[in-house]
Design a protein around this motif. Structure first.
Motif, PDB file in Angstrom:
ATOM      1  N   ALA A  90      60.642 -13.616 -16.417  1.00  0.00           N
ATOM      2  CA  ALA A  90      59.879 -14.825 -16.123  1.00  0.00           C
ATOM      3  C   ALA A  90      58.394 -14.496 -15.936  1.00  0.00           C
ATOM      4  O   ALA A  90      57.523 -15.191 -16.470  1.00  0.00           O
ATOM      5  CB  ALA A  90      60.443 -15.508 -14.884  1.00  0.00           C
ATOM      6  N   ASP A  91      58.114 -13.430 -15.200  1.00  0.00           N
ATOM      7  CA  ASP A  91      56.721 -13.022 -15.016  1.00  0.00           C
ATOM      8  C   ASP A  91      56.076 -12.662 -16.355  1.00  0.00           C
ATOM      9  O   ASP A  91      54.898 -12.974 -16.598  1.00  0.00           O
ATOM     10  CB  ASP A  91      56.650 -11.814 -14.070  1.00  0.00           C
ATOM     11  N   ARG A  92      56.858 -12.022 -17.191  1.00  0.00           N
ATOM     12  CA  ARG A  92      56.340 -11.646 -18.510  1.00  0.00           C
ATOM     13  C   ARG A  92      56.022 -12.882 -19.344  1.00  0.00           C
ATOM     14  O   ARG A  92      54.980 -12.931 -20.034  1.00  0.00           O
ATOM     15  CB  ARG A  92      57.368 -10.771 -19.234  1.00  0.00           C
ATOM     16  N   LEU A  93      56.895 -13.899 -19.288  1.00  0.00           N
ATOM     17  CA  LEU A  93      56.653 -15.110 -20.064  1.00  0.00           C
ATOM     18  C   LEU A  93      55.432 -15.858 -19.551  1.00  0.00           C
ATOM     19  O   LEU A  93      54.639 -16.386 -20.338  1.00  0.00           O
ATOM     20  CB  LEU A  93      57.899 -16.010 -20.034  1.00  0.00           C
ATOM     21  N   VAL A  94      55.249 -15.904 -18.236  1.00  0.00           N
ATOM     22  CA  VAL A  94      54.043 -16.524 -17.679  1.00  0.00           C
ATOM     23  C   VAL A  94      52.801 -15.820 -18.207  1.00  0.00           C
ATOM     24  O   VAL A  94      51.831 -16.463 -18.638  1.00  0.00           O
ATOM     25  CB  VAL A  94      54.074 -16.468 -16.133  1.00  0.00           C
ATOM     26  N   GLU A  95      52.827 -14.493 -18.185  1.00  0.00           N
ATOM     27  CA  GLU A  95      51.660 -13.742 -18.654  1.00  0.00           C
ATOM     28  C   GLU A  95      51.435 -13.956 -20.147  1.00  0.00           C
ATOM     29  O   GLU A  95      50.282 -14.074 -20.611  1.00  0.00           O
ATOM     30  CB  GLU A  95      51.850 -12.256 -18.341  1.00  0.00           C
ATOM     31  N   ASP A  96      52.523 -14.029 -20.934  1.00  0.00           N
ATOM     32  CA  ASP A  96      52.382 -14.294 -22.366  1.00  0.00           C
ATOM     33  C   ASP A  96      51.800 -15.682 -22.611  1.00  0.00           C
ATOM     34  O   ASP A  96      50.964 -15.870 -23.504  1.00  0.00           O
ATOM     35  CB  ASP A  96      53.733 -14.154 -23.073  1.00  0.00           C
ATOM     36  N   MET A  97      52.240 -16.666 -21.826  1.00  0.00           N
ATOM     37  CA  MET A  97      51.682 -18.017 -21.978  1.00  0.00           C
ATOM     38  C   MET A  97      50.190 -18.022 -21.673  1.00  0.00           C
ATOM     39  O   MET A  97      49.399 -18.648 -22.388  1.00  0.00           O
ATOM     40  CB  MET A  97      52.407 -18.999 -21.059  1.00  0.00           C
ATOM     41  N   VAL A 131      54.104 -22.337 -13.637  1.00  0.00           N
ATOM     42  CA  VAL A 131      53.449 -21.214 -12.964  1.00  0.00           C
ATOM     43  C   VAL A 131      52.176 -20.809 -13.702  1.00  0.00           C
ATOM     44  O   VAL A 131      51.152 -20.492 -13.083  1.00  0.00           O
ATOM     45  CB  VAL A 131      54.420 -20.019 -12.850  1.00  0.00           C
ATOM     46  N   ALA A 132      52.232 -20.843 -15.037  1.00  0.00           N
ATOM     47  CA  ALA A 132      51.064 -20.451 -15.825  1.00  0.00           C
ATOM     48  C   ALA A 132      49.889 -21.394 -15.621  1.00  0.00           C
ATOM     49  O   ALA A 132      48.737 -21.025 -15.870  1.00  0.00           O
ATOM     50  CB  ALA A 132      51.433 -20.392 -17.309  1.00  0.00           C
ATOM     51  N   HIS A 137      47.891 -18.271  -9.185  1.00  0.00           N
ATOM     52  CA  HIS A 137      48.795 -17.227  -9.661  1.00  0.00           C
ATOM     53  C   HIS A 137      47.980 -16.046 -10.188  1.00  0.00           C
ATOM     54  O   HIS A 137      47.136 -16.210 -11.074  1.00  0.00           O
ATOM     55  CB  HIS A 137      49.698 -17.773 -10.774  1.00  0.00           C
ATOM     56  N   PRO A 138      48.208 -14.849  -9.666  1.00  0.00           N
ATOM     57  CA  PRO A 138      47.415 -13.697 -10.115  1.00  0.00           C
ATOM     58  C   PRO A 138      47.741 -13.317 -11.557  1.00  0.00           C
ATOM     59  O   PRO A 138      48.910 -13.232 -11.941  1.00  0.00           O
ATOM     60  CB  PRO A 138      47.834 -12.590  -9.149  1.00  0.00           C
ATOM     61  N   SER A 139      46.723 -13.099 -12.347  1.00  0.00           N
ATOM     62  CA  SER A 139      46.920 -12.802 -13.768  1.00  0.00           C
ATOM     63  C   SER A 139      45.630 -12.238 -14.345  1.00  0.00           C
ATOM     64  O   SER A 139      44.534 -12.505 -13.846  1.00  0.00           O
ATOM     65  CB  SER A 139      47.316 -14.070 -14.526  1.00  0.00           C
ATOM     66  N   ALA A 140      45.785 -11.479 -15.408  1.00  0.00           N
ATOM     67  CA  ALA A 140      44.613 -10.988 -16.130  1.00  0.00           C
ATOM     68  C   ALA A 140      44.009 -12.072 -17.019  1.00  0.00           C
ATOM     69  O   ALA A 140      42.933 -11.865 -17.594  1.00  0.00           O
ATOM     70  CB  ALA A 140      45.015  -9.780 -16.980  1.00  0.00           C
ATOM     71  N   PRO A 142      43.302 -16.507 -17.750  1.00  0.00           N
ATOM     72  CA  PRO A 142      43.087 -17.775 -17.042  1.00  0.00           C
ATOM     73  C   PRO A 142      44.315 -18.681 -17.134  1.00  0.00           C
ATOM     74  O   PRO A 142      45.165 -18.520 -18.015  1.00  0.00           O
ATOM     75  CB  PRO A 142      41.891 -18.386 -17.784  1.00  0.00           C
ATOM     76  N   PRO A 143      44.400 -19.662 -16.227  1.00  0.00           N
ATOM     77  CA  PRO A 143      45.503 -20.626 -16.295  1.00  0.00           C
ATOM     78  C   PRO A 143      45.496 -21.388 -17.618  1.00  0.00           C
ATOM     79  O   PRO A 143      44.440 -21.575 -18.231  1.00  0.00           O
ATOM     80  CB  PRO A 143      45.235 -21.573 -15.121  1.00  0.00           C
TER      81      PRO A 143
END
Length: 232
Positions: A90-97, A131-132, A137-140, A142-143
């Motif tokens: 799930a975290d991976r899919l959020v980051e991919d989105m 989540v995306a 939400h911390p991410s490299a 942007p939302p």
């Protein structure tokens, strides 16, 4: 595109993918599983078949199909029958989105009593979209914005409460979809004719609903309202 198994994106949305790619838009397909247990009947009939051999065959088929359609493809290898919750996936899919910044997300319908893997993929896609979008939400990356989610047609729509509100003319790329379906034929060859016929029937409905000239079409149901500044 969030596809439960390695062939779902081809049967159900190959035309949409090919149209977008032909127009110059990047298309990204995420296959949550290879469909190695429940979606590979043709391969399991062969002598000496193993899980790893089936996975490799399905990946090879799906990569060939994605290449024909013009899409980038990623495999999460979450297993099938059943697909199960996985926080890392799930975290991976959020980051991919967030990396892709999709304008639209295609996935399965909410209800499919014949295949609960499809229901899981639907819920996962919506949860990860939510989540995306979250600013905190911390991410490299942007939302994301508010991409529409379009559910593609299930195999037995009557049992899935599927009510399409979009018929997409795929006539100009149907040869590509047909070639991509043929590439998946090693495991599920019986579906090639089924989805060819379905494309023809949806083309008839496209014309009946005011469209002009379509010989083949795909059906989709939207999750969120469409916004407009005028009705014309």
């Amino acid at each position: 595109m969030v596809s439960a198994h390695s062939a779902d994106f081809v049967w159900r949305a190959g035309g949409a993918i090919a149209l977008s790619a032909k127009a110059g838009h990047p298309v990204h397909v995420v296959c949550l599983s290879y469909g190695e247990r429940g979606e590979s009947q043709g391969l399991w009939r062969k002598e000496g078949m193993t899980i790893e051999k089936v996975k490799q065959a399905r990946e090879d088929e799906a990569r060939q199909a994605a290449d024909i359609l013009g899409a980038e493809i990623t495999f999460y290898d979450m297993g099938d029958y059943p697909l199960t919750p996985d926080r890392a996936a799930a975290d991976r899919l959020v980051e991919d989105m967030r990396r892709v910044q999709p304008g639209v997300i295609l996935t399965h319908v909410e209800r499919d009593p014949y295949n609960l893997d499809h229901c899981f993929a639907h819920e996962l896609a919506l949860r990860c979209r939510m989540v995306a979008q979250a600013a905190g939400h911390p991410s490299a990356h942007p939302p994301i914005g508010a991409p529409q989610v379009l559910c593609f047609e299930p195999h037995q729509p009557e049992q899935c409460h599927f009510k399409p509100d979009l018929l997409l003319d795929i006539t100009e790329v149907f040869d590509l979809k047909r070639a991509a379906m043929a590439a998946m034929g090693g495991a599920q060859g019986h579906l090639v004719d089924y989805y060819t016929d379905l494309g023809t029937r949806r083309g008839v409905q496209y014309r009946r609903n005011g469209g002009v000239g379509a010989e083949h079409a795909e059906a989709y149901e939207s999750i969120f309202p469409t916004v407009a500044t005028a009705i014309v």
